[in-house]
Design a protein around this motif. Structure first.
Motif, short mmCIF file in Angstrom:
data_model
loop_
_atom_site.label_atom_id
_atom_site.label_comp_id
_atom_site.label_asym_id
_atom_site.label_seq_id
_atom_site.Cartn_x
_atom_site.Cartn_y
_atom_site.Cartn_z
N UNK A 68 0.83 -1.20 0.00
CA UNK A 68 0.00 0.00 0.00
C UNK A 68 0.87 1.25 0.00
N UNK A 69 1.91 1.26 0.81
CA UNK A 69 2.81 2.42 0.90
C UNK A 69 3.42 2.72 -0.46
N UNK A 70 3.90 1.69 -1.13
CA UNK A 70 4.52 1.89 -2.44
C UNK A 70 3.50 2.37 -3.48
N UNK A 71 2.30 1.78 -3.47
CA UNK A 71 1.26 2.20 -4.40
C UNK A 71 0.84 3.65 -4.17
N UNK A 72 0.76 4.04 -2.92
CA UNK A 72 0.38 5.41 -2.58
C UNK A 72 1.41 6.40 -3.09
N UNK A 79 -4.03 8.43 -4.09
CA UNK A 79 -3.83 9.27 -2.91
C UNK A 79 -4.93 10.32 -2.81
N UNK A 80 -5.29 10.93 -3.94
CA UNK A 80 -6.35 11.94 -3.93
C UNK A 80 -7.69 11.33 -3.52
N UNK A 126 9.39 5.30 5.59
CA UNK A 126 8.86 3.95 5.43
C UNK A 126 8.96 3.13 6.72
N UNK A 127 10.09 3.25 7.41
CA UNK A 127 10.31 2.47 8.63
C UNK A 127 9.26 2.81 9.69
N UNK A 128 8.99 4.08 9.88
CA UNK A 128 7.99 4.51 10.86
C UNK A 128 6.61 4.02 10.44
N UNK A 129 6.33 4.09 9.15
CA UNK A 129 5.04 3.62 8.64
C UNK A 129 4.84 2.13 8.93
N UNK A 130 5.86 1.32 8.65
CA UNK A 130 5.76 -0.13 8.88
C UNK A 130 5.61 -0.44 10.37
#
Length: 187
Positions: A68-72, A79-80, A126-130
């Motif tokens: 999801x992070x990469x797709x966003x 994202x919109x 990314x690290x914080x997101x995961x």
């Protein structure tokens, strides 16, 4: 019911490595197939038991969150759309902590990736997101996997009764959603 239990036992015994990998992969492709995450958690409890089901579900959800992070990051239209959903549901300037999102993930009717988007917005990298995704997935994985495990202890009559009892609710909620949709189109 006995046939289903036999099939689950066969999957557990004969595909000891393949079944967990397929289960984790199912978490990753779940959004494409429009399968609610709660159903996957419950299936994990049914198939693998409570502890392995929780571990595999958390691994699958974290991998799904990474995707999801990469797709966003790659799809600004996506994202919109999530920004509009966030504004409608929580307000434009809503910011939530990981604990709040973990509680909201216990509610099966809230869009799972909308909550992931809230984590995405508040994470600097990314690290914080995961890490936040991991911590916010734990309560829902425990609760719904435990429900899946407990279903295996139900008698076939009770299971059948629950399913029959849920069918009318499905149609009642479906009709309410259709009425709301019609009103939105008439505005």
């Amino acid at each position: 019911m006995e046939e289903i239990e036999g099939y689950i036992q066969l999957v557990r015994e004969s595909h000891i490595l393949i079944a967990p990998l397929l289960f984790v992969l199912l978490h990753v492709i779940r959004p494409i197939l429009f399968i609610p995450v709660v159903l996957i958690f419950i299936a994990g409890g049914l198939i693998f038991g409570i502890v392995p089901g929780i571990v595999l579900s958390i691994i699958g959800v974290v991998l799904s969150s990474a995707t999801f992070y990469q797709l966003t990051r790659m799809l600004p239209g996506f994202t919109n759309r999530l920004l509009r959903m966030k504004s409608k549901m929580f307000g434009k300037d809503a910011h939530m902590q990981t604990g709040q999102i973990a509680i909201l993930r216990l509610i099966p009717f809230i869009h799972y990736h909308l909550l992931s988007f809230l984590i995405y917005e508040s994470s600097p990298d990314f690290k914080t997101y995961i890490e936040s995704s991991f911590y916010s997935a734990i309560p829902s994985a425990i609760v719904y996997t435990a429900i899946g495990q407990s279903i295996t202890n139900f008698s076939p009559i009770l299971t059948f009764g629950l399913v029959i009892g849920l069918i009318p609710l499905f149609f009642v909620f479906g009709k309410k959603n259709n009425q709301i949709t019609v009103r939105e189109f008439t505005r």
